[in-house]
Design an enzyme around this catalytic site. Structure first.
Site, PDB file in Angstrom:
ATOM      1  N   HIS A   1      -1.762  -1.841   7.941  1.00  0.00           N
ATOM      2  CA  HIS A   1      -1.830  -0.524   6.905  1.00  0.00           C
ATOM      3  C   HIS A   1      -1.797  -0.359   5.516  1.00  0.00           C
ATOM      4  O   HIS A   1      -2.922   0.780   5.470  1.00  0.00           O
ATOM      5  CB  HIS A   1      -0.152  -0.150   7.022  1.00  0.00           C
ATOM      6  CG  HIS A   1      -0.238   1.507   7.254  1.00  0.00           C
ATOM      7  ND1 HIS A   1      -0.055   2.293   8.784  1.00  0.00           N
ATOM      8  CD2 HIS A   1       0.157   2.445   6.501  1.00  0.00           C
ATOM      9  CE1 HIS A   1       0.311   3.477   8.376  1.00  0.00           C
ATOM     10  NE2 HIS A   1       0.231   3.547   6.771  1.00  0.00           N
ATOM     11  N   GLU A   2      -0.974  -1.062   4.932  1.00  0.00           N
ATOM     12  CA  GLU A   2      -1.709  -0.714   3.283  1.00  0.00           C
ATOM     13  C   GLU A   2      -3.025  -1.256   2.859  1.00  0.00           C
ATOM     14  O   GLU A   2      -3.585  -0.195   2.360  1.00  0.00           O
ATOM     15  CB  GLU A   2      -0.470  -1.482   2.543  1.00  0.00           C
ATOM     16  CG  GLU A   2       0.417  -0.454   2.583  1.00  0.00           C
ATOM     17  CD  GLU A   2       0.646   0.708   2.533  1.00  0.00           C
ATOM     18  OE1 GLU A   2       0.313   1.359   1.712  1.00  0.00           O
ATOM     19  OE2 GLU A   2       1.431   1.182   3.198  1.00  0.00           O
TER      20      GLU A   2
END
Length: 499
Positions: A266-267
């Site tokens: 996600h990051e």
């Protein structure tokens, strides 16, 4: 000296030079915040709050002074290229939003938010909402004051919302929420009624060192640029950076290695956006991310790449190299484990892809109620638990796993819409990229460069040239809509759960 008689070229160049200074100050604040969450000793909090407050005050002063007003006036009817006009539009928007706000209020908001981070961490660790409640009341009051200065004709919550999503009207966002309220709970009910359980192979414990090695390997697998990034851990995963330095963080859950892995991917998605921005436009709006688009990048990589079966066909050997005890784990089992629906989960960042949005809607409703005076701060725990019971059929056992779980309210109350907006836009981007590329084939071949390139060409390189709706239409050929996400989710989970 006020440059009221500045000609257009001079005014434009001076305005951009001022924006570059502001950009550098903003990034300095970002990295100080990164340090506060990642490496700073706990005792450094009082000094850090003052440092961030001073930077905030300086940035505010440089943005709203008379020179900026004069340059903008000189450019009001200027004959500009499309890119120049976009730069002026974005700087003007920020100026008009900040100019009415007193410098002392901006400084107080920044210092309060910085102080709140440490107080929140302690309150969460101690399951002590009462110790944090006064800080929420202070932040609510300060944000109401800010909203009143910006636009007293609008509701304070709408004004705060527009700070992040200026080009997506709050009515549009509420329409998206309404669509998801009507579509997600019935689909979850069908899944529950099906009686089908997906693979849940995690037994644990899984040492942090192994999970960290897995997360690092995933970043390399997906093409993270190590020359312009790094990975660390933080209480709440986040990304901080620009096109030269985009850092990611993650955290580890002892009982489930999938938690850290999906957070890391996600990051990474956020970082790809920053790293894909034009380097030659650093310091201008053309070299800055559109914040209302940012979450679409993280949700695309997390869900439309990292949770797919082709991803697990390619990545499973890497997973087994770092997580012991799963030599017999199959691709299908890993794929199912990455996509299980577990509506009894109480934690947003651990939520499955489907019920995640009910967590977002819950927070947005409470934030709006608090800002507009319909919900008292002291009522938050009870209202939170009641809404979680209504939307997800579960009640938190503690405030730490309930209303204290997110960091976002340390800095304000209108921060959650972007997560659902991001998922909706990610589904539209997923449709568009799959029209152009054999995404599944590329993933199976571990060839992620064409995917990165497509996103850079269609999203990242535009910076803030387009408004949010225009950028979505430019990239996908479609207007902003929740329907592609609904179609994607229904098809995916009907197949997984054999509905």
């Amino acid at each position: 000296m006020v440059t009221t008689d500045a000609d257009t070229p001079d005014a434009y160049e001076q305005l951009l030079e001022r924006n570059r200074r502001l950009t550098n100050l903003n990034y300095a604040s970002m990295y100080l915040n990164w340090d506060q969450q990642v490496t700073m000793p706990e005792g450094g909090a009082p000094g850090r709050a003052q440092q961030l407050s001073a930077l905030s005050a300086t940035t505010h002063e440089l943005l709203v002074d008379d020179d900026v007003a004069a340059w903008l006036d000189a450019l009001a009817d200027a004959d500009l290229t499309d890119e120049q006009a976009a730069n002026v539009r974005e700087i003007r928007n920020r100026y008009e939003r900040e100019a009415p706000v007193p410098a002392h209020l901006t400084e107080e908001l920044s210092q309060t938010a910085a102080e709140n981070q440490q107080i929140w961490q302690a309150a969460k660790a101690d399951d002590d909402f009462e110790s944090f409640a006064p800080r929420l009341e202070t932040m609510r009051d300060l944000q109401r004051q800010k909203a009143e200065h910006i636009d007293p004709e609008k509701s304070p919550y709408t004004v705060l919302y527009e700070g992040s999503h200026q080009y997506v009207p709050i009515e549009t966002m509420e329409g998206i929420f309404e669509t998801l309220r009507s579509e997600i709970p019935p689909l979850v009910a069908e899944i529950r009624e099906s009686g089908r359980d997906l693979a849940d192979p995690w037994e644990g414990p899984y040492p942090d060192a192994n999970q960290e090695a897995l997360s690092q390997a995933a970043l390399d697998f997906l093409g993270y640029d190590r020359d312009r990034g790094r990975m660390d851990t933080a209480p709440h995963p986040f990304m901080a950076g620009n096109q030269f330095d985009a850092r990611v963080t993650t955290r580890f859950k002892e009982s489930d290695p999938m938690d850290a892995l999906t957070a890391t991917i996600h990051e990474l998605g956020h970082a790809t956006y920053q790293l894909g921005l034009r380097q030659d436009e650093y310091g201008t709006p053309l070299g800055a991310a559109r914040m209302s688009i940012h979450e679409s990048q993280s949700r695309f990589w997390e869900n439309h790449i990292g949770r797919t079966k082709p991803f697990w066909e390619a990545f499973l050997p890497v997973f087994k190299d770092h997580i012991d005890g799963h030599g017999d784990l199959t691709v299908q089992e890993a794929y199912e484990a990455a996509n299980r629906i577990y509506p009894n989960n109480r934690i947003r960042v651990e939520a499955d892809e489907l019920t995640y949005h009910m967590h977002i809607i819950l927070r947005s409703e409470i934030g709006r109620g608090v800002v507009e005076g319909d919900i008292g701060v002291e009522e938050i725990p009870q209202v939170w638990n009641d809404k979680m019971d209504e939307y997800l059929g579960v009640r938190p056992e503690t405030d730490s796993e309930g209303c204290l779980q997110d960091i976002h309210w340390t800095g304000g109350f209108a921060a959650f819409h972007g997560y659902t907006l991001g998922s909706v836009v990610a589904a539209q981007l997923n449709d568009a990229i799959r029209d152009d590329l054999d995404v599944d084939g590329l993933v199976r071949e571990r060839n992620f460069e064409p995917i990165h390139k497509w996103m850079t060409e269609n999203v990242h390189r535009h910076g803030q040239r387009y408004t949010t709706p225009d950028l979505i239409e430019e990239a996908t050929g479609q207007e902003l809509s929740a329907e592609p996400f609904v179609d994607y989710a229904r098809e995916k989970f009907e197949n997984l759960y054999e509905l």
